[in-house]
Design an enzyme around this catalytic site. Structure first.
Site, PDB file in Angstrom:
ATOM      1  N   ASP A  36       4.630  15.271  12.454  1.00 55.17           N
ATOM      2  CA  ASP A  36       4.878  14.800  11.084  1.00 55.17           C
ATOM      3  C   ASP A  36       3.579  14.776  10.283  1.00 55.17           C
ATOM      4  O   ASP A  36       3.330  13.839   9.525  1.00 55.17           O
ATOM      5  CB  ASP A  36       5.516  13.416  11.116  1.00 55.17           C
ATOM      6  CG  ASP A  36       6.147  13.048   9.778  1.00 55.17           C
ATOM      7  OD1 ASP A  36       6.505  13.965   9.010  1.00 55.17           O
ATOM      8  OD2 ASP A  36       6.300  11.846   9.492  1.00 55.17           O
TER       9      ASP A  36
ATOM     10  N   GLY B 151       7.231   3.760   3.841  1.00 53.78           N
ATOM     11  CA  GLY B 151       7.566   4.819   4.779  1.00 53.78           C
ATOM     12  C   GLY B 151       9.050   4.869   5.065  1.00 53.78           C
ATOM     13  O   GLY B 151       9.855   4.181   4.418  1.00 53.78           O
ATOM     14  N   GLY B 152       9.413   5.676   6.060  1.00 50.63           N
ATOM     15  CA  GLY B 152      10.824   5.846   6.373  1.00 50.63           C
ATOM     16  C   GLY B 152      11.461   4.602   6.952  1.00 50.63           C
ATOM     17  O   GLY B 152      12.655   4.357   6.741  1.00 50.63           O
TER      18      GLY B 152
ATOM     19  N   LEU C 183       0.817  -1.221   0.000  1.00 52.96           N
ATOM     20  CA  LEU C 183       0.000   0.000   0.000  1.00 52.96           C
ATOM     21  C   LEU C 183       0.844   1.261   0.000  1.00 52.96           C
ATOM     22  O   LEU C 183       0.423   2.297  -0.508  1.00 52.96           O
ATOM     23  CB  LEU C 183      -0.929   0.013   1.218  1.00 52.96           C
ATOM     24  CG  LEU C 183      -1.986  -1.086   1.297  1.00 52.96           C
ATOM     25  CD1 LEU C 183      -2.736  -0.993   2.617  1.00 52.96           C
ATOM     26  CD2 LEU C 183      -2.950  -0.980   0.116  1.00 52.96           C
TER      27      LEU C 183
ATOM     28  N   GLY D   7       9.823   1.342   6.841  1.00 52.45           N
ATOM     29  CA  GLY D   7       9.262   0.082   6.367  1.00 52.45           C
ATOM     30  C   GLY D   7       8.118   0.288   5.397  1.00 52.45           C
ATOM     31  O   GLY D   7       7.915   1.382   4.869  1.00 52.45           O
ATOM     32  N   CYS D   8       7.363  -0.783   5.161  1.00 51.85           N
ATOM     33  CA  CYS D   8       6.278  -0.768   4.175  1.00 51.85           C
ATOM     34  C   CYS D   8       4.949  -1.130   4.835  1.00 51.85           C
ATOM     35  O   CYS D   8       4.906  -1.762   5.892  1.00 51.85           O
ATOM     36  CB  CYS D   8       6.583  -1.767   3.054  1.00 51.85           C
ATOM     37  SG  CYS D   8       8.168  -1.482   2.223  1.00 51.85           S
TER      38      CYS D   8
ATOM     39  N   LYS E  69       1.744  -2.561   8.914  1.00 50.43           N
ATOM     40  CA  LYS E  69       3.003  -1.842   8.702  1.00 50.43           C
ATOM     41  C   LYS E  69       4.137  -2.727   9.199  1.00 50.43           C
ATOM     42  O   LYS E  69       4.183  -3.112  10.372  1.00 50.43           O
ATOM     43  CB  LYS E  69       3.013  -0.514   9.457  1.00 50.43           C
ATOM     44  CG  LYS E  69       4.325   0.270   9.271  1.00 50.43           C
ATOM     45  CD  LYS E  69       4.443   1.428  10.243  1.00 50.43           C
ATOM     46  CE  LYS E  69       3.511   2.544   9.880  1.00 50.43           C
ATOM     47  NZ  LYS E  69       3.752   3.742  10.738  1.00 50.43           N
TER      48      LYS E  69
END
Length: 458
Positions: free
Chosen positions: A285, A169-170, A166, A172-173, A188
């Site tokens: 963030d 990210g910084g 999907l 992981g996925c 995640k």
């Protein structure tokens, strides 16, 4: 197991000693002569006190008065002794009862306690009972977060197949997961090992395990597998705002009113973090990729790995983190972090919704320009403002509403934090611009709810 009988509490022992003391004292008082060695003894009968010898009749009047006075004094001592004895008995009964109750509580069935504690201990659990409550988002209760088995997450994501990816990210996925019964979730997968990754993992579990709000992503559980850390969330079918605005569709599914709804939902989520959490939470963030959309474009804030709990922060105690283009100037330059830092990031997201541009765009191989720097001169010029609006929504809104949203965005991205509004003020400014059907207060005379929904999907 043999159980010892209840012991009398220390106060009961004291009461017994007091009781015995008064009994002895009372007995001694009965043995002591009333008048001394030269005084005739007094005996009693059922008619009262009378002299034991004829000498009593010949006693002078002052002696009789002394006898009567000492008789009254004896009665008073007797009454005091009876009262104190009653109090001592009551204290003995009360202390014994309390000791018995405490003994009963401390000797409850230990096997039952061991069984209950083992049931709530952190351990892997099957997915079926958890996911059966997916729609009500009651997966996390009383601060306890469910632990998933790695094998279950692996099978639900088809071994973390790339086709289920999907987003990235910084650390992981994120993968789409389909559990038994057809229920969906998002997993995640963090590549553990680094201190920062571990800190973000623990921070997100801690915060999302306590937060409950319609505009904050719901945490379903987590998993620990060797060096890998996994977090399970509810699935947001429309993906992120970043994907909707800057992906293949280029915002074509986002009408003006839907964009205002997304902005309003995000403001509501931030207001909850800033005003209703104690102490307040600074997301740190906020960006379009961390604003997720469900099938009805209902927006929820996600990714709390960098979130900070507490009041004002400074660079002496906080590592500089964030995403370029969304970081407030005072935080970037001086390390000062407040709730107004989130307001700045919200202003950047609002500009993205208005113009359909990314927060930072490359002008040349070694030169970038932020959306704030590019847009500020034109946002305050009513003649230029319509020309910089995203072509997908250009000329589809009331000009007054456009000017109002632009004014809110300008205030949010002010360089000086004190000039920025509170997120509560932003929220109140956006509510009248969103149709009632989408969560605001705007009444549309010429558009039905069905037409609004159709505009959101075409």
């Amino acid at each position: 197991m043999n159980q010892s009988p209840p012991r009398i509490a220390p106060i009961g022992v004291v009461s017994v000693l007091v009781f015995l003391f008064f009994l002895v004292s009372f007995g001694n008082a009965r043995d002591v002569p009333a008048f001394g060695p030269d005084t005739a003894p007094i005996s009693s009968s059922e008619n009262g006190f009378f002299p034991a010898s004829p000498a009593y009749a010949a006693s002078p009047p002052i002696v009789k008065a002394i006898i009567v006075e000492r008789r009254h004094h004896f009665h008073k001592e007797l009454l005091v002794a009876i009262i104190l004895t009653s109090i001592a008995i009551a204290m003995i009964i009360l202390s014994t009862t309390c000791a018995w109750i405490l003994w009963r509580k401390s000797h409850e069935n230990p096997y039952l306690k061991d069984k209950q504690s083992s049931e709530i201990a952190p351990r892997g659990i099957t997915l079926a009972p958890i996911l059966s409550k997916f729609n009500s988002f009651k997966m996390v209760r009383k601060g306890l977060v469910a632990m998933f088995e790695y094998s279950s997450l692996e099978s639900s994501t088809n071994k973390f197949c790339e086709s289920n990816l999907l987003g990235v990210g910084g650390f992981g996925c994120v993968y789409k997961a389909e559990f038994e019964g057809g229920l969906l979730g998002a997993v995640k997968k963090l590549a553990g090992g680094s201190v920062d990754c571990e800190r973000e993992f623990e921070n997100e579990l801690d915060l999302l395990g306590r937060i409950r709000h319609p505009n904050i992503i719901s945490l379903l559980g987590y998993c620990l597998h060797e060096e890998t850390r996994l977090i399970v969330y509810e699935l947001m079918e429309k993906g992120s705002l970043d994907t909707q605005l800057h992906g293949p569709s280029h915002g074509s599914a986002l009408s003006w009113h839907i964009r205002m709804k997304i902005a309003l939902d995000t403001a509501r989520g931030l207001e909850y973090l800033h005003e209703h959490c104690n102490p307040p939470i600074i997301h740190r963030d906020l960006k379009s990729s961390n604003i997720l959309l469900d099938s009805d474009f209902h927006a929820k804030i996600s990714d709390f790995g960098l979130a900070v709990v507490g009041g004002n922060q400074n660079k002496a105690t906080l590592k500089l983190s964030g995403t370029l283009g969304y970081v407030a100037p005072e935080y970037l330059l001086d390390g000062k972090l407040t709730e107004k830092s989130d307001v700045y990031a919200f202003g950047v997201v609002l500009l993205e919704l208005l113009m359909g541009r990314k927060p930072v765009e490359k002008m040349a191989p070694s030169q970038c320009q932020s959306i704030v720097t590019w847009a500020m001169p034109q946002l305050t010029d009513r003649s230029k403002l319509p020309s910089i609006i995203d072509p997908v929504i250009r000329n589809t809104m009331d000009p007054k509403h456009l000017y109002q949203v632009a004014a809110v965005a300008v205030l949010c991205v002010q360089p000086e934090p004190s000039y920025r509004p509170l997120i509560t003020d932003v929220l109140h400014s956006l509510v009248p611009l969103v149709p009632i059907e989408l969560g605001g207060t705007l009444r549309l005379a010429d558009q039905s709810p069905r037409k609004i929904e159709r505009n959101a999907t075409h």
